[in-house]
Design a protein around this motif. Structure first.
Motif, mmCIF file in Angstrom:
data_model
loop_
_atom_site.group_PDB
_atom_site.id
_atom_site.type_symbol
_atom_site.label_atom_id
_atom_site.label_comp_id
_atom_site.label_asym_id
_atom_site.label_seq_id
_atom_site.Cartn_x
_atom_site.Cartn_y
_atom_site.Cartn_z
ATOM 1 N N THR A 260 7.947 14.649 -4.749
ATOM 2 C CA THR A 260 7.656 15.471 -5.922
ATOM 3 C C THR A 260 6.731 16.632 -5.547
ATOM 4 O OG1 THR A 260 7.893 13.519 -7.312
ATOM 5 C CG2 THR A 260 6.742 15.401 -8.266
ATOM 6 N N ALA A 289 4.377 18.792 -12.012
ATOM 7 C CA ALA A 289 5.515 17.901 -12.217
ATOM 8 C C ALA A 289 4.996 16.494 -12.413
ATOM 9 C CB ALA A 289 6.447 17.953 -11.010
ATOM 10 N N VAL A 291 6.496 12.347 -12.982
ATOM 11 C CA VAL A 291 7.601 11.399 -13.106
ATOM 12 C C VAL A 291 7.042 10.112 -13.692
ATOM 13 C CG1 VAL A 291 9.449 10.168 -11.907
ATOM 14 C CG2 VAL A 291 8.648 12.388 -11.039
ATOM 15 N N ALA A 521 6.301 15.001 -21.108
ATOM 16 C CA ALA A 521 6.961 13.903 -20.411
ATOM 17 C C ALA A 521 6.937 12.647 -21.278
ATOM 18 C CB ALA A 521 6.283 13.640 -19.071
ATOM 19 N N GLY A 602 18.344 16.038 -20.769
ATOM 20 C CA GLY A 602 17.114 16.831 -20.634
ATOM 21 C C GLY A 602 17.125 18.033 -21.541
ATOM 22 N N ALA A 619 12.330 19.064 -19.214
ATOM 23 C CA ALA A 619 11.946 17.652 -19.330
ATOM 24 C C ALA A 619 13.231 16.867 -19.535
ATOM 25 C CB ALA A 619 11.002 17.451 -20.505
ATOM 26 N N TYR A 621 15.508 12.827 -18.542
ATOM 27 C CA TYR A 621 15.479 11.471 -18.020
ATOM 28 C C TYR A 621 16.842 11.111 -17.440
ATOM 29 C CZ TYR A 621 17.350 10.691 -22.715
ATOM 30 O OH TYR A 621 18.094 10.765 -23.866
ATOM 31 N N VAL A 631 11.303 12.852 -16.075
ATOM 32 C CA VAL A 631 10.705 13.900 -15.248
ATOM 33 C C VAL A 631 10.403 15.104 -16.120
ATOM 34 C CG1 VAL A 631 10.940 15.314 -13.173
ATOM 35 C CG2 VAL A 631 12.135 13.120 -13.313
ATOM 36 N N ALA A 632 9.209 15.656 -15.974
ATOM 37 C CA ALA A 632 8.901 16.916 -16.652
ATOM 38 C C ALA A 632 8.284 17.869 -15.627
ATOM 39 C CB ALA A 632 7.924 16.688 -17.796
ATOM 40 N N VAL A 633 8.730 19.126 -15.703
ATOM 41 C CA VAL A 633 8.219 20.144 -14.779
ATOM 42 C C VAL A 633 7.862 21.379 -15.586
ATOM 43 C CG1 VAL A 633 8.860 21.768 -12.954
ATOM 44 C CG2 VAL A 633 9.390 19.331 -12.701
ATOM 45 N N VAL A 649 13.453 19.708 -11.280
ATOM 46 C CA VAL A 649 13.691 18.376 -11.843
ATOM 47 C C VAL A 649 14.934 17.767 -11.195
ATOM 48 C CG1 VAL A 649 14.319 17.104 -13.929
ATOM 49 C CG2 VAL A 649 12.560 18.892 -14.032
ATOM 50 N N ARG A 650 15.941 18.577 -11.077
ATOM 51 C CA ARG A 650 17.182 18.103 -10.468
ATOM 52 C C ARG A 650 16.908 17.572 -9.063
ATOM 53 N NH1 ARG A 650 22.533 20.614 -8.418
ATOM 54 N NH2 ARG A 650 22.496 19.589 -6.377
#
Lengths: 675, 392
Positions: A260, A289, A291, A521, A602, A619, A621, A631-633, A649-650
């Motif tokens: 990450t 980021a 998770v 998130a 997302g 953001a 899941y 996951v949020a970025v 995120v990908r």
């Protein structure tokens, strides 16, 4: 007497004078004794005790901080150190006590290859307890220790010792999470909360070192010695061995944490070479980021860029390094942006407002609203992000997939009207957003979390009251008939009103809405976890140094979305379509991702914070049908959410599911204009 | 009137009987002052306990018997009592006659101290070693100066003229100077003080007293200006005021501070015998000699300190009473002078331990360890007894 009578009486007079003088002197002594012994006696008892009793403290080794698999993030290592007894070498003014002490300091400086002034400065540090040797040099070579041991007569008052020192086997990894330790400050020592701390003690200053201070610290050993005037130890009044601090096992997935951090940094740096429509490069100044475990809320990875090196704090941070961390253009590397970055959430907030519109009764989950190019309100035009295209009738699922602003504008205005007409307005947006975890601290076990804000009538009123005078003054000062005068006069008079425009802006996560990446998130974790919001946490277990479990930190329910199954299902459908349908705003970023095997849900977000370049959000899941991770970025000034945040995120998801490991991953920007 | 042999004889016998009864009533031995003697012995006993306590731990640590100092002091006590008896028995008027001899002997001894025959200890040359005994002539000189000045004033029959005053001054300043050179500032102050009190009691005219006081003050100022007083003495003097040269005053400041802690921490009732931490852990330097009062004050508290001061006041009271009852000027002057010296030493010594006087090396009479001092003090008690017994 044989003296003549006149002489005799004069003699008695003179003797009486002597008697009075004598008695006066004795009375003075009695009075002084009474004062010293009876009136001021208590103080002198204390002084006598502090004379005779010396407390020697042996620091307890601090507990380690471990990743979920037991790998050490922070541990102690024994460091060879040269310490010296301040009382032997320095007088009260901080100068060498005598010529002999001066020579010892000279020799010490030569041995340690530092300046004499430096030795004196370290020795005299008021932050160190005078009752134990003060470390002059930590991490010296064994040769230096040997020299001191072999030539004790040349180094009176100097002792070689082994100190436990923080070590970071994973280098800078998870720097914001583990934090660092530092010496307790003078102010803290005066604070009752630090009652059992002494000058020179180390205390967690940030991250887990701070939040789990009580567990990690251990109990210092203490020997209370009875010493005579020459400093000879005559007796041991009390002896307590140091108890090593407990270890903290975290929920962190070491491998995912590494990935990450790497993917976030790579993505941010790569995005800086993307040219926007206007020809400028994306600034992408910073980002974060996180998770989460979709079921428990456990933090599996958390990264904030830029970061810092906790190793620099071992044995006291250098002024130069610390200043480099806090100077203006440093990018605030000490800030953990996941919990302390405050941003308008933009479109990632639409899950909460969408649910609020259904809860407010203005539409059913499948009810449709026209996704017009713009929404007119009181002479103001609120445009959809897609610049002029009418996308037709949409339900909540479509609106999330297309991130249609006008769908939310219209419903938010309806809600606002209903609130305006009600005796006691039921501000459903605030209520529902709070169920998603916004407008409050999540209570994660890290210090420094920010609560964020979901604005409403009460907030607006308080905000206005605090600024009304200033507005009114500016209205007075403005040129008559100018736009500024009109604006400030309006603010001065009616600035406390929660207007339709405010409600409309809030509905798309703009205006005065503020959220942290962790809150975002957490809100998606609740969606992924069938409506149950878990409190994000990093601590998993407290273990004794020998490995026995002291305490397990159980996942904790933080709240519930309380949405109907259908509402939740439609929201989840919208999020899945965002990524997996061709028209979805996040689709372009997931090109090539095996969505058939690992479906992803997302939401993109492009938060406007003019005049700065928009902040990119994503953001989501995965797997969408049975979520494992959330996951949020966020990338500050990273342009569009689909452009910069979604690809990161990908890549994180790809690494987690073993599709493409972080080392081989490439940052491939998504489409720019998609919100 | 007709008388016969028989009547005459009877009368003679009656007269003899009356006379012998008179003689019995007025026999000097019948006029002892037991309060004076018992008080002095009581103070000495307290001193022995305090000396034992002060050195108990330190001596044990050195592997010496803890009674080392106490037994020496006991020997001095025995000698002192003997001296007291001798001094009390000989009519004090004889002492007056031989005062010049005593004086000359003292001066010679003081001179010897400064010669290579003298023994130095701790930076001061104060002693002569005689057959294993350390003699401190300055203690004897106190008595000698007192007696010789009192004799001179006595001779002038209550009206001392300028010549007598001048002679007294010379006789005082000679030993003062010699003791000052040792150096022993405290004891040299005693000479000046005792002569000053004798001038006061002996009827020296007020203008002389004022003149002498003024020149004394000027003398002190000159001494300070010309560095006649050594730096360490000055800094010791000023240390208790918190002033003066920091490094030089440190020792004195340390002594004063530790002494205050010892006294203050004794509180009302004291920590108990041998329980004084400041005492047993040697935080107070010289606590068997100059700082002996700290032992009493720490272990027996305000009560113990008060008892010691009260006993010393009893001596003062008896001394003043004797001065009033004395049958001649010499007796009055000697008794008054002894009271004055006692008071000065108590005030300076105890005052030093409680931080209201500078640190000067004056022993606490009867209590401080020191053979010569104890013997001389018993000699003074002998003199007081002598004057008291022969007051008719």
């Amino acid at each position: 007497m044989a003296l003549p009578s006149s002489e005799s009486s004069s003699s008695v007079l003179r003797l009486t004078f002597l008697a009075v003088l004598v008695i006066t002197l004795f009375l003075a002594l009695f009075a002084r004794l009474w004062f010293l012994q009876v009136l001021a006696g208590d103080r002198y008892v204390e002084l006598a005790d502090s004379n005779r009793l010396r407390t020697v403290v042996t620091e307890a080794p601090r507990g380690a901080i471990l990743a979920a698999d037991g790998e050490e993030l922070v541990r102690n290592r024994p460091a060879l150190a040269i310490s010296a007894d301040r009382q032997v070498l320095l007088d009260a003014t901080g100068a060498p006590v005598n010529a002999e002490a001066e020579r010892v300091i000279e020799r010490l400086a030569e041995l340690l290859e530092i300046d004499e002034e430096e030795v004196i400065e370290r020795l005299g540090s008021q932050r160190r307890s005078p009752f134990r040797p003060v470390p002059v040099a930590v991490d010296v070579t064994p040769e230096v220790v040997f020299t001191v041991q072999e030539q004790r007569e040349l180094f009176p008052g100097v002792v070689p010792e082994t100190l436990p020192v923080r070590q970071y086997p994973q280098d800078t990894l998870a720097a914001h999470l583990v934090g660092y330790i530092g010496e307790v400050s003078q102010e803290e020592l005066l604070d009752p909360a630090f009652a059992d701390y002494r000058a020179g003690d180390l205390v967690g200053r940030m991250g887990l070192e701070q939040s789990y201070e009580a567990d990690l610290r251990g109990t210092a050993g203490e020997r209370v010695l009875v010493v005579n005037a020459r400093g000879d130890v005559l007796d041991v009044q009390r002896d307590r061995e140091p108890v090593q601090g407990n270890d903290l096992v975290t929920t962190l997935d070491l491998d995912l944490q590494q990935a990450t951090e790497q993917l976030l940094e790579d993505g941010i740096i790569a995005s800086r070479s993307i040219r926007r429509d206007d020809g400028q490069l994306l600034p992408s100044t910073a980002g974060s980021a996180v998770v989460l475990d979709a079921r428990t809320g456990a933090v599996l990875a958390m990264a904030s860029y830029p970061s810092f090196d906790p190793r620099e704090f071992v044995g006291g941070v250098s002024r130069a390094y610390f200043e480099s961390l806090i100077e203006e253009d440093s990018g605030d590397p000490l800030v953990n942006r996941v919990i302390a970055g405050t941003y308008p959430p933009g479109s990632v907030f639409k899950t909460a407002t969408g649910a609020a519109m259904v809860e407010g009764g203005h539409i059913t989950p499948r009810g449709q609203v026209e996704c017009a190019p713009a929404f007119e309100l009181g002479g103001n035009t609120f445009r959809n992000w897609n610049r002029g295209v009418n996308e037709g009738m949409m339900d909540l699922s479509d609106a999330l997939m297309r991130s249609c602003d006008t769908y939310f504008y219209e419903l938010a205005f309806d809600q606002w009207l209903a609130e305006e007409n009600a005796e006691e307005p039921d501000e459903v947006v605030i209520d529902v957003a709070e169920r998603f975890g916004f407008n409050q601290r999540t209570g994660i076990d890290l210090p420094g979390e920010i609560a964020g804000r979901v604005p409403g009538r009460q907030w607006r009123e308080e905000y206005w009251l605090a600024r009304r005078d200033s507005y009114c003054q500016q209205a007075e000062a403005a040129t008559a008939g100018s736009r500024a005068e009109e604006l400030f006069t309006d603010l001065c008079r009616f600035g406390g009103a929660w207007r339709g425009g405010d409600a409309v802006n809030t509905s798309i996560g703009q205006g005065d809405v503020i959220a942290t990446p962790l809150q975002v998130a957490a809100s998606y974790q609740a969606i992924a976890n069938d409506g149950v919001l878990m409190r994000p946490h990093l601590g998993a277990e407290i273990r004794a140094p020998d490995g026995t479990l002291i305490r397990a930190i159980e996942p904790e329910e933080f709240g519930s979305l309380e949405l109907s199954d259908q509402t939740l299902a439609v929201i989840r459908e919208g999020l899945e379509r965002t990524v997996m349908e061709a028209r979805g705003t996040g689709e372009s970023a997931f090109t090539g991702f095996p969505l058939d095997q690992i479906p992803v849900a997302g939401k993109t977000g492009t938060a406007e914070l003019r005049p700065r370049v928009p902040f990119a959000w994503f953001a989501g899941y995965a797997p969408a049908d049975d979520p494992e991770i959330v996951v949020a970025v966020n990338v500050e000034e990273g342009g569009g959410g689909s452009q910069t945040a979604a690809p990161i995120v990908r890549n994180i998801m790809a690494h987690h599911f073993g599709v493409v490991l972080a080392d081989e991953a490439e940052f491939e920007a998504g489409d720019e204009i998609l919100d | 009137m007709a008388t016969n042999y028989g009547q005459d004889r009877e009368l003679r016998q009656q007269r003899a009987q009356v006379q012998s009864r008179w003689m019995e009533v007025y026999a000097p031995i019948r006029h002892l002052d037991p309060v004076l003697v018992l008080t002095a012995l009581g103070l000495t006993a307290i001193g022995l306990v305090a000396i034992y306590s002060a050195k108990l731990v330190a001596l044990s640590a050195q592997g010496l018997p803890p009674t080392t100092y106490v037994s020496r002091q006991l020997l001095a006590l025995a000698i002192g009592v003997l001296v007291m008896v001798v001094v009390a028995v000989v009519d004090y008027r004889v002492v007056r006659v031989y005062a010049p001899v005593l004086y000359v002997v003292s001066i010679v001894l003081l001179g010897l101290v400064l010669s290579p025959l003298g023994t130095a200890f701790g930076g001061a040359q104060r002693w002569i070693v005689l057959g294993g005994f350390q003699l401190q002539p300055s203690e004897m000189a106190k008595l000698a100066v007192l007696v010789v000045v009192a004799a001179l004033i006595h001779e002038s029959e209550g009206q001392p003229r300028a010549g007598v005053v001048l002679a007294c001054l010379v006789l005082t300043l000679l030993p003062t100077g010699l003791v000052f050179l040792q150096p022993d500032l405290g004891t040299s102050m005693v000479f000046v003080w005792s002569t000053a009190v004798l001038f006061l009691l002996g009827g020296v005219q007020a203008r002389y007293l004022v003149g002498l006081t003024l020149s004394g003050v000027i003398g002190v100022i000159v001494a300070l200006q010309t560095e006649l007083i050594q730096d360490y003495q000055l800094s010791r003097l000023t240390a208790f005021l918190g002033a003066g040269d920091a490094s030089a005053a440190q020792t004195a400041a340390f002594q004063t501070r530790q002494s205050l802690i010892a006294v203050g921490s004794g509180q009302f009732a004291g920590k108990g015998l041998f329980e004084g931490t400041q005492t047993s852990l040697s935080y107070v330097p010289e606590n068997h000699t100059d700082f002996i009062f700290t032992v009493i004050a720490e272990e027996f508290g305000f009560l113990g300190g008060s008892v010691v001061l009260a006993l010393l006041l009893v001596l003062v009271w008896r001394g003043l009473r004797i001065a009033i009852l004395a049958k001649d000027t010499f007796g009055t002057l000697v008794a008054g002078g002894i009271v004055a010296i006692l008071t000065l030493q108590v005030f300076v010594n105890v005052g030093m331990t409680v931080g209201i006087m500078p640190v000067t090396g004056l022993p606490l009479p009867f209590i401080s360890y020191g053979g010569t001092s104890l013997i001389v003090w018993f000699a003074m008690i002998g003199l007081l007894l002598n004057i008291h017994m022969r007051r008719f």
